[in-house]
Design a protein around this motif. Structure first.
Motif, mmCIF file in Angstrom:
data_model
loop_
_atom_site.group_PDB
_atom_site.id
_atom_site.type_symbol
_atom_site.label_atom_id
_atom_site.label_comp_id
_atom_site.label_asym_id
_atom_site.label_seq_id
_atom_site.Cartn_x
_atom_site.Cartn_y
_atom_site.Cartn_z
ATOM 1 N N VAL A 45 7.331 -9.131 -12.128
ATOM 2 C CA VAL A 45 7.135 -7.683 -12.113
ATOM 3 C C VAL A 45 7.936 -7.060 -13.248
ATOM 4 C CG1 VAL A 45 7.354 -5.566 -10.770
ATOM 5 C CG2 VAL A 45 6.766 -7.714 -9.625
ATOM 6 N N THR A 46 7.245 -6.374 -14.138
ATOM 7 C CA THR A 46 7.885 -5.701 -15.275
ATOM 8 C C THR A 46 7.741 -4.197 -15.125
ATOM 9 O OG1 THR A 46 7.391 -7.558 -16.739
ATOM 10 C CG2 THR A 46 7.919 -5.456 -17.784
ATOM 11 N N LEU A 47 8.842 -3.496 -15.239
ATOM 12 C CA LEU A 47 8.848 -2.040 -15.144
ATOM 13 C C LEU A 47 8.890 -1.449 -16.543
ATOM 14 C CD1 LEU A 47 9.150 0.689 -13.681
ATOM 15 C CD2 LEU A 47 11.616 0.277 -13.592
ATOM 16 N N ALA A 48 7.921 -0.583 -16.842
ATOM 17 C CA ALA A 48 7.861 0.104 -18.130
ATOM 18 C C ALA A 48 7.889 1.608 -17.904
ATOM 19 C CB ALA A 48 6.609 -0.297 -18.905
ATOM 20 N N ALA A 49 8.345 2.335 -18.915
ATOM 21 C CA ALA A 49 8.416 3.797 -18.843
ATOM 22 C C ALA A 49 7.175 4.374 -19.495
ATOM 23 C CB ALA A 49 9.671 4.305 -19.539
ATOM 24 N N LEU A 91 18.091 -3.008 -6.154
ATOM 25 C CA LEU A 91 17.769 -1.631 -6.528
ATOM 26 C C LEU A 91 16.446 -1.205 -5.907
ATOM 27 C CD1 LEU A 91 18.598 -1.815 -10.349
ATOM 28 C CD2 LEU A 91 20.055 -0.856 -8.553
ATOM 29 N N PRO A 92 16.290 0.064 -5.577
ATOM 30 C CA PRO A 92 14.976 0.549 -5.120
ATOM 31 C C PRO A 92 14.001 0.609 -6.288
ATOM 32 C CG PRO A 92 16.519 2.376 -5.314
ATOM 33 C CD PRO A 92 17.320 1.127 -5.559
ATOM 34 N N LEU A 93 12.737 0.332 -6.014
ATOM 35 C CA LEU A 93 11.695 0.413 -7.035
ATOM 36 C C LEU A 93 10.960 1.738 -6.855
ATOM 37 C CD1 LEU A 93 10.259 -3.223 -6.894
ATOM 38 C CD2 LEU A 93 12.111 -2.306 -8.318
ATOM 39 N N PRO A 94 10.981 2.611 -7.871
ATOM 40 C CA PRO A 94 10.353 3.938 -7.723
ATOM 41 C C PRO A 94 8.831 3.853 -7.686
ATOM 42 C CG PRO A 94 11.130 3.621 -9.959
ATOM 43 C CD PRO A 94 11.615 2.445 -9.185
ATOM 44 N N ALA A 95 8.211 4.870 -7.121
ATOM 45 C CA ALA A 95 6.753 4.926 -7.028
ATOM 46 C C ALA A 95 6.153 5.159 -8.404
ATOM 47 C CB ALA A 95 6.329 6.034 -6.067
ATOM 48 N N GLY A 96 4.950 4.611 -8.615
ATOM 49 C CA GLY A 96 4.272 4.779 -9.891
ATOM 50 C C GLY A 96 2.900 4.144 -9.862
ATOM 51 N N VAL A 151 9.605 1.296 -3.059
ATOM 52 C CA VAL A 151 10.027 0.173 -2.216
ATOM 53 C C VAL A 151 11.553 0.094 -2.245
ATOM 54 C CG1 VAL A 151 9.734 -2.271 -1.675
ATOM 55 C CG2 VAL A 151 7.929 -1.040 -2.911
ATOM 56 N N ALA A 152 12.173 0.202 -1.101
ATOM 57 C CA ALA A 152 13.624 0.105 -1.016
ATOM 58 C C ALA A 152 14.063 -1.340 -1.237
ATOM 59 C CB ALA A 152 14.112 0.605 0.340
ATOM 60 N N ALA A 206 6.127 -4.200 0.312
ATOM 61 C CA ALA A 206 5.036 -3.243 0.106
ATOM 62 C C ALA A 206 3.760 -4.011 -0.161
ATOM 63 C CB ALA A 206 5.346 -2.310 -1.061
ATOM 64 N N THR A 207 2.637 -3.474 0.342
ATOM 65 C CA THR A 207 1.327 -4.094 0.149
ATOM 66 C C THR A 207 0.538 -3.299 -0.879
ATOM 67 O OG1 THR A 207 1.292 -4.945 2.413
ATOM 68 C CG2 THR A 207 -0.822 -4.773 1.267
ATOM 69 N N LEU A 208 -0.017 -4.008 -1.846
ATOM 70 C CA LEU A 208 -0.812 -3.400 -2.908
ATOM 71 C C LEU A 208 -2.245 -3.871 -2.779
ATOM 72 C CD1 LEU A 208 1.605 -4.091 -5.915
ATOM 73 C CD2 LEU A 208 1.564 -2.103 -4.434
#
Length: 328
Positions: free
Chosen positions: A220-224, A292-297, A316-317, A322-324
């Protein structure tokens, strides 16, 4: 003498760009955008115009020289130039007139539609004053239909003209948005100051790339992601830490052509169902094994390297799942 003159000119050309290159930085947080600039005063006064509105109570001004003193600080609200405001007023009036014309055309349509229906439903009766009732009914119906056609043509032209006016008005309104102008009195007269403030609107939206291989784990990669227009002339960066949290931040370069990748994790996949056919579908449950919590997006799913679409990503805390499902 000539050689000394040439060396002096080269030195001046080398120094001048450095003196003019005052840093301008814009840092995008998940919940805000922070603008920071350096300004050199002239004759004891420094001025700076913010490119966008700022939040009330967030302005900070700091001297960059230990011997400098900040005096009076004034903030003047943004004022639309007279010429631009006049054009905006004219376009707004045109827009209102065109909308009124469309309402009038709706009324005309109702009138002539009722007239055409009335004429076509009449029972023809031959009388002395009307020896050919069929012709009279046909003429009345034709007249009503001709008027309806004129209404439809006028509406189409009015709607096209209204679309152009609305497009032009929206473009001008974007240029009419600006921030306040700051004026600061300083001593000595050529002091340098650093200005910082939080923009009224801004920040970035989390965008996730989720890559699975059917092995029970997901990369899982988080991008802005930022879809708003960025002001010109600023060095833009993004950080994963929220401004409201007050955490130490690590910044990543940001550009309009590509969103910076902030973090990458290997997360546990608790449930996985993927259909990679002509009609792709997926459903998977991932567990946030980070601290860390993962913010919604938004999230894009890749299965064995193949892109299968996007879906919503709920917050997701840490330690939660979480189900996608998608694509959506």
């Amino acid at each position: 003498m000539t050689m000394r003159y040439l060396l002096l000119c080269l030195a001046l050309f080398a120094v001048t760009p450095l003196a003019q290159a005052a840093p301008r930085e814009l840092t995008l947080f998940p919940d805000a955008s922070l603008i920071e600039v350096e300004v050199a005063a002239k004759k004891g006064s420094a001025e700076f115009s913010f490119p966008l509105p700022i939040r009330e109570g967030t302005l900070r001004v700091k001297p960059l020289d230990s011997s400098s003193t900040i005096g009076r600080v004034e903030l003047f609200p943004f004022r639309t130039p007279d010429r631009l405001q006049k054009e905006l007023d004219n376009l707004t009036e045109q827009k209102n007139r065109l909308e009124d014309r469309l309402k009038a055309l709706d009324t005309r349509e109702d009138i002539f539609a009722a007239a055409a229906k009335s004429q076509s439903s009449k029972a023809p009766r031959k009388t002395k004053s009307n020896p050919d009732p069929l012709t009279s009914v046909r003429q009345g119906t034709d007249f009503a239909i001709a008027q309806l056609e004129a209404v439809f043509t006028a509406r189409r032209r009015t709607e096209q003209e209204l679309k152009k006016v609305v497009t032009r008005l929206a473009a001008l309104q974007k240029t009419a948005l600006g921030g306040p102008t700051l004026r600061v009195s300083v001593s000595p007269a050529t002091s340098r100051i650093r200005i910082a403030a939080i923009l009224k609107e801004g920040g970035w939206t989390p965008h996730y790339e989720i890559r699975i291989q059917g092995t029970g784990n997901a990369q899982v990669t988080l991008a802005a992601d930022n879809r708003a227009s960025l002001p010109d002339g600023y060095t833009v960066s993004a950080t994963a830490a929220a401004l409201s949290a007050g955490q130490p931040r690590q910044t990543y370069p940001f550009s309009a052509s590509g969103a910076p990748r902030l973090s990458t994790w290997q997360l546990l996949v608790e449930q996985e169902q993927v259909t990679a056919g002509p009609l792709p579908a997926f459903s998977l449950t991932i567990k946030n094994t980070t601290t860390l919590p993962l913010p919604a997006g938004k999230a894009a799913l890749y299965y064995a390297g193949e892109y299968l679409g996007t879906t919503d990503f709920s917050a997701v805390a840490a330690g939660a799942s979480a189900t996608l499902t998608g694509p959506k």
